[in-house]
Scaffold this motif. Structure first.
Motif, mmCIF file in Angstrom:
data_model
loop_
_atom_site.group_PDB
_atom_site.id
_atom_site.type_symbol
_atom_site.label_atom_id
_atom_site.label_comp_id
_atom_site.label_asym_id
_atom_site.label_seq_id
_atom_site.Cartn_x
_atom_site.Cartn_y
_atom_site.Cartn_z
ATOM 1 N N LEU A 131 129.209 22.292 8.473
ATOM 2 C CA LEU A 131 130.122 23.413 9.068
ATOM 3 C C LEU A 131 129.682 23.977 10.516
ATOM 4 C CD1 LEU A 131 132.741 25.159 8.787
ATOM 5 C CD2 LEU A 131 131.531 26.827 7.574
ATOM 6 N N MET A 132 128.369 24.345 10.698
ATOM 7 C CA MET A 132 127.998 24.760 11.653
ATOM 8 C C MET A 132 127.860 23.655 12.903
ATOM 9 S SD MET A 132 123.958 26.036 12.397
ATOM 10 C CE MET A 132 123.257 24.613 12.118
ATOM 11 N N VAL A 133 127.669 22.538 12.727
ATOM 12 C CA VAL A 133 127.484 21.264 13.376
ATOM 13 C C VAL A 133 129.074 20.967 13.883
ATOM 14 C CG1 VAL A 133 126.928 18.967 13.899
ATOM 15 C CG2 VAL A 133 125.443 20.433 12.485
ATOM 16 N N LYS A 134 129.927 21.242 12.917
ATOM 17 C CA LYS A 134 131.245 20.943 13.216
ATOM 18 C C LYS A 134 131.919 21.899 14.074
ATOM 19 C CE LYS A 134 135.713 19.817 10.825
ATOM 20 N NZ LYS A 134 136.446 19.864 9.536
ATOM 21 N N THR A 135 131.401 23.236 13.998
ATOM 22 C CA THR A 135 131.937 24.275 14.994
ATOM 23 C C THR A 135 131.358 23.860 16.344
ATOM 24 O OG1 THR A 135 131.967 25.875 12.965
ATOM 25 C CG2 THR A 135 131.857 26.671 15.222
ATOM 26 N N PHE A 136 130.125 23.595 16.355
ATOM 27 C CA PHE A 136 129.353 23.392 17.539
ATOM 28 C C PHE A 136 130.089 22.369 18.400
ATOM 29 C CE2 PHE A 136 126.591 20.231 19.434
ATOM 30 C CZ PHE A 136 126.146 20.925 20.792
ATOM 31 N N LEU B 201 118.559 20.949 16.192
ATOM 32 C CA LEU B 201 119.453 21.885 15.132
ATOM 33 C C LEU B 201 119.091 23.173 15.486
ATOM 34 C CD1 LEU B 201 119.094 19.702 11.601
ATOM 35 C CD2 LEU B 201 121.072 20.043 13.361
ATOM 36 N N THR B 202 117.932 23.431 16.063
ATOM 37 C CA THR B 202 117.647 24.865 16.204
ATOM 38 C C THR B 202 118.602 25.325 17.541
ATOM 39 O OG1 THR B 202 116.075 24.157 18.105
ATOM 40 C CG2 THR B 202 115.404 24.707 15.781
ATOM 41 N N ASP B 203 118.915 24.253 18.432
ATOM 42 C CA ASP B 203 119.757 24.788 19.765
ATOM 43 C C ASP B 203 121.081 24.786 18.905
ATOM 44 O OD1 ASP B 203 117.518 24.424 21.392
ATOM 45 O OD2 ASP B 203 117.881 22.450 21.786
ATOM 46 N N VAL B 204 121.535 24.072 18.166
ATOM 47 C CA VAL B 204 122.977 24.181 17.663
ATOM 48 C C VAL B 204 123.081 25.496 16.917
ATOM 49 C CG1 VAL B 204 124.656 23.315 15.870
ATOM 50 C CG2 VAL B 204 123.242 21.799 17.380
ATOM 51 N N GLU C 12 126.907 34.307 9.446
ATOM 52 C CA GLU C 12 126.505 33.189 10.030
ATOM 53 C C GLU C 12 126.450 32.064 8.742
ATOM 54 O OE1 GLU C 12 122.515 33.623 11.447
ATOM 55 O OE2 GLU C 12 123.334 34.981 13.237
ATOM 56 N N PRO C 13 126.877 30.845 8.851
ATOM 57 C CA PRO C 13 126.765 29.976 7.832
ATOM 58 C C PRO C 13 125.202 29.590 7.253
ATOM 59 C CG PRO C 13 127.352 28.833 9.882
ATOM 60 C CD PRO C 13 127.609 30.346 10.175
ATOM 61 N N LEU D 211 130.290 11.202 12.599
ATOM 62 C CA LEU D 211 129.316 10.352 11.807
ATOM 63 C C LEU D 211 127.879 10.519 12.462
ATOM 64 C CD1 LEU D 211 128.716 8.233 9.652
ATOM 65 C CD2 LEU D 211 128.863 6.333 11.518
ATOM 66 N N LEU D 212 127.704 10.412 13.602
ATOM 67 C CA LEU D 212 126.115 11.039 14.166
ATOM 68 C C LEU D 212 125.811 12.267 13.911
ATOM 69 C CD1 LEU D 212 126.472 8.990 17.556
ATOM 70 C CD2 LEU D 212 125.169 8.206 15.459
ATOM 71 N N ASP D 213 126.827 13.080 13.752
ATOM 72 C CA ASP D 213 126.616 14.586 13.409
ATOM 73 C C ASP D 213 126.098 14.784 11.905
ATOM 74 O OD1 ASP D 213 127.126 15.527 15.983
ATOM 75 O OD2 ASP D 213 129.078 16.182 15.515
#
Length: 589
Positions: free
Chosen positions: A10-15, A106-109, A125-126, A358-360
C-alpha cells in the motif's frame, strides 16, 4: 508477515500514484532490498578505489555498512553513536548512483510517503521506520524462505542451487522489463547486457562505462547512440575508427536489436495482458535458445514466465476494475516531451502502468537469505560463460599501476619463462654446409636474392692468375707479370720475330701508324695475332669456369704491357670446389 506485506504494498502504491508531484520523471523505478545491497557494494568499492586505488570491498564491510546505512536513512541512529570510516562518502556515492539511474529505494519511498499521503485520509503510517529496518536487514521472519543455517544434504543442496538459478532468471526478466520502463537504470543494463551470451564481457562493459561517463549519459543511452550512429550516421557523423566500442559492434547491435523488438511489441499491442505475454515469451526464447529441456535454466525460465504472466493478468484486471468503479488507481503515466521511450509513450500507456505495478511488487520482496550468494563472484551461469557478479562487472579489467602490483606468483612465473632456454628450430642444410663459417639459415643456403649474395667457401681453390703481356722490344724490363701462353702461341711469336715484325701496342695505331704501308702491314698482323690470343684466352677461361655458377663467372687477371702504357684488367674471385656450382644452381631451383 502478511499484514506487513500488505501495508508495504500500500505504501508503494501510494507513492506510485502521487510520485509525479515530487519527482521529475514518472517512470522512476524502485529498488528492492537485494538491489539496494548491490548498489551499496558498488558505492563502497568506488570510494575505496578513490582512496586506496583498488575497486574492491569485503563482504563483512558491506554488511556492516548496510546496517549503518539503513539506520542513517531511516533516522534511527542514536545521537553520539560511533560512525564508520568514510560512512558519509559511502552514503554520497550511494545516493549519486540512485539519482543517476532515475531510481529510488524503499527508505526514500517511506520518506516521501509522508508528504504524498492525503491529509486526513490515512492518519496513521502504514509502515513504521523500525518495521522497515527489520524487514530490510533480514531480521523479520519470512516463512517462504528456506533456512540457510540448516545443514545441506544432496537433495537440499540441489534445491538450493535450483532456487539460486530461478532467482537469477527472475532478476533478468525484471531487468528487461525495467529497461522498457526506465532506460536510465544502469543496474538493469548490467544484469542483461550479456544474458544471453553476446560476447559482451568485462572489457565491453568497461568501454561502455567510459563512453557513458565521457558523454555524461546513462549506459543504455551510450549503447543505443553508438549503434544508431553506426547504422544511420554518414561520413562525418559515424564514430571514429579508434572508438573502443567498435570492437564490440556485433554484440551491441544484437542487444539494441533485441530491445527494439521489445519496444515494438510494447507500442503495437494495446492490450496489457497480451502485450505482457508477448514480452515474456520473447525474453524466454532468448534465454532458452540453444539449451536442452533438462537444463535448470530452461526449467527456471518456464516457471518464471508462467508466474509473471499470471501476475500481469491479475494486475491488469485489478486496474481495470479500479478505473471502472471510481476512476482512481495508478496515474496513467502522462507522456511528456522529455519522457523516456517517447515513441511508445502513447501506444503502451496501459502496459507501462501494469509493468510498473509488477516491478513495484518485485521491489517489496524480502532480502535474499544468503547474502554471500548475492554479492560474491560465485554466480549462476546464465550467459554460457563464467558467472560474474555485478562488482566484478563494474571493475575495470586493467591492472592498477599504483597500489596493486602484479602478484608474486605471476612475477615468479614470468621470470622463470624468461630464464627457460628457448628451443632452436632445426633447418634443412645443404650438402656443403660444412664449408661455411656458421650455420646459415635455409633461405641463405638455397635461395639467392641476387648474385652478390652467392655463398663463398672457407677453403677455396688456389687462384690462377693468367697475365698476357705483349711488349715492345725497346722496354723489356718494365713488365709486371709473365704470361704463360700455350706452345702454339710461342711458335707464332718466334715466327713473327724471325720475319722482323714486332707486335704493336693496342692503342698505338693512330699515333705510330700514320699513313705508312709498313705500319698498315704491321697493324694487320697485330690484329690477327690479337684475335688468336683472345680466342685462346676465352677457351681457357671457359674450361676453368665450367664448375662455376652461370650467374657470375670468374674473370682472370689480364695484364697487357706495352711501351708507354700499362693496361691491366684484374678481378680476383675465389674459386669453388669442383662440382659445387652445379649443385648450388640445382638447389636454387
Amino acid at each position: 508477515m502478511s499484514a506487513f506485506a500488505d501495508h508495504l504494498k500500500l505504501m508503494v502504491k501510494t507513492f506510485r500514484r502521487e510520485s509525479h508531484r515530487v519527482l521529475p520523471s514518472e517512470r522512476t523505478t524502485v529498488h528492492g532490498a537485494d538491489s539496494m545491497l548491490m548498489v551499496l557494494q558498488l558505492a563502497m568499492a568506488e570510494v575505496n578505489k578513490q582512496h586506496q586505488g583498488e575497486f574492491k570491498v569485503g563482504l563483512s564491510d558491506v554488511l556492516m555498512a548496510w546496517k549503518h546505512l539503513l539506520l542513517d536513512k531511516l533516522h534511527l541512529l542514536p545521537p553520539g553513536a560511533p560512525r564508520l570510516e568514510n560512512s558519509e562518502l559511502f552514503l554520497e556515492a550511494y545516493q549519486s548512483f540512485l539519482k543517476r539511474s532515475n531510481t529510488v529505494d524503499l527508505t526514500d519511498v517511506l520518506a516521501m510517503n509522508k508528504e504524498l499521503r492525503a491529509a486526513g485520509s490515512d492518519p496513521e503510517e502504514p509502515v513504521s521506520a523500525i518495521q522497515l529496518f527489520e524487514f530490510l536487514s533480514g531480521n523479520m521472519e519470512t516463512p517462504d524462505l528456506p533456512d540457510s543455517s540448516a545443514p545441506l544434504t544432496p537433495s537440499s543442496q540441489s534445491r538450493r542451487c535450483h532456487s539460486q538459478i530461478k532467482m537469477a532468471v527472475r532478476r533478468v526478466f525484471c531487468s528487461y522489463l525495467s529497461l522498457l520502463v526506465n532506460s536510465r537504470n544502469d543496474m538493469a543494463l548490467a544484469l542483461t547486457l550479456n544474458v544471453p551470451c553476446r560476447s559482451l564481457e568485462r572489457q565491453a562493459f568497461t568501454d561502455i562505462k567510459h563512453a557513458a561517463r565521457d558523454r555524461q549519459t546513462s549506459l543504455f543511452l551510450a549503447v543505443t547512440s553508438f549503434v544508431r550512429a553506426i547504422q544511420l550516421g554518414g561520413k562525418g557523423y559515424a564514430p571514429a575508427e579508434s572508438d573502443p566500442l567498435r570492437k564490440h559492434i556485433k554484440g551491441l547491435s544484437d542487444y539494441v536489436q533485441f530491445m527494439d523488438n521489445l519496444e515494438e511489441i510494447l507500442g503495437e499491442i494495446p492490450d496489457p495482458s497480451e502485450c505482457g505475454a508477448r514480452l515474456l515469451a520473447a525474453i524466454r526464447a532468448a534465454l532458452v535458445k540453444g539449451r536442452s529441456t533438462e537444463d535448470p535454466t530452461y526449467a527456471a525460465a518456464d516457471e518464471t514466465t508462467k508466474e509473471l504472466k499470471e501476475r500481469i493478468v491479475q494486475l491488469h484486471q485489478t486496474q481495470k476494475q479500479a478505473a471502472n468503479v471510481d476512476g482512481t488507481g495508478i496515474s496513467p503515466a502522462r507522456p511528456k516531451a522529455y519522457a523516456v521511450n517517447h515513441a511508445t509513450a502513447y501506444g503502451g500507456r496501459e502496459t507501462v502502468k501494469v509493468l510498473m505495478a509488477l516491478l513495484d511488487e518485485e521491489a517489496v520482496a524480502p532480502l535474499c537469505g544468503n547474502k554471500a550468494d548475492l554479492l560474491t563472484e560465485d554466480q549462476p551461469v546464465l550467459s554460457g560463460a563464467e558467472g560474474t557478479c555485478v562488482l566484478t562487472l563494474f571493475r575495470s579489467p586493467e591492472v592498477s599501476t599504483g597500489c596493486s602490483p602484479e602478484s608474486l606468483r605471476n612475477r615468479v612465473q614470468s621470470r622463470l619463462n624468461l630464464l627457460k632456454p628457448k628451443a632452436t628450430q632445426r633447418v634443412i642444410r645443404s650438402q656443403f654446409a660444412c664449408t661455411y663459417n656458421d650455420e646459415p639459415p635455409l633461405n641463405r643456403v638455397l635461395d639467392f636474392p641476387s648474385t652478390s649474395q652467392m655463398p663463398t667457401c672457407v677453403h677455396p681453390a688456389p687462384k690462377p692468375t693468367t697475365s698476357l703481356t705483349v711488349e715492345d722490344g725497346s722496354n723489356p724490363d718494365t713488365e709486371d707479370t709473365a704470361a704463360k701462353p700455350s706452345s702454339e702461341s710461342r711458335r707464332k711469336e718466334r715466327f713473327e720475330v724471325q720475319r722482323g715484325v714486332a707486335p704493336e701496342q693496342r692503342s698505338g695505331n693512330a699515333q705510330n701508324g700514320g699513313g705508312c704501308p709498313s705500319n698498315k702491314r704491321k697493324t694487320g698482323i697485330q690484329m690477327q695475332s690479337k684475335g688468336n690470343k683472345r680466342k685462346q684466352l676465352d677457351s681457357e677461361q671457359h674450361t676453368e669456369s665450367e664448375n662455376e655458377p652461370p650467374e657470375k663467372k670468374q674473370h682472370t687477371r689480364v695484364s697487357v704491357k706495352v711501351p708507354g702504357k700499362n693496361v691491366c684488367k684484374a678481378s680476383n674471385k675465389k674459386k669453388l670446389i669442383t662440382g659445387q656450382g652445379k649443385l648450388t644452381s640445382f638447389f636454387r631451383v
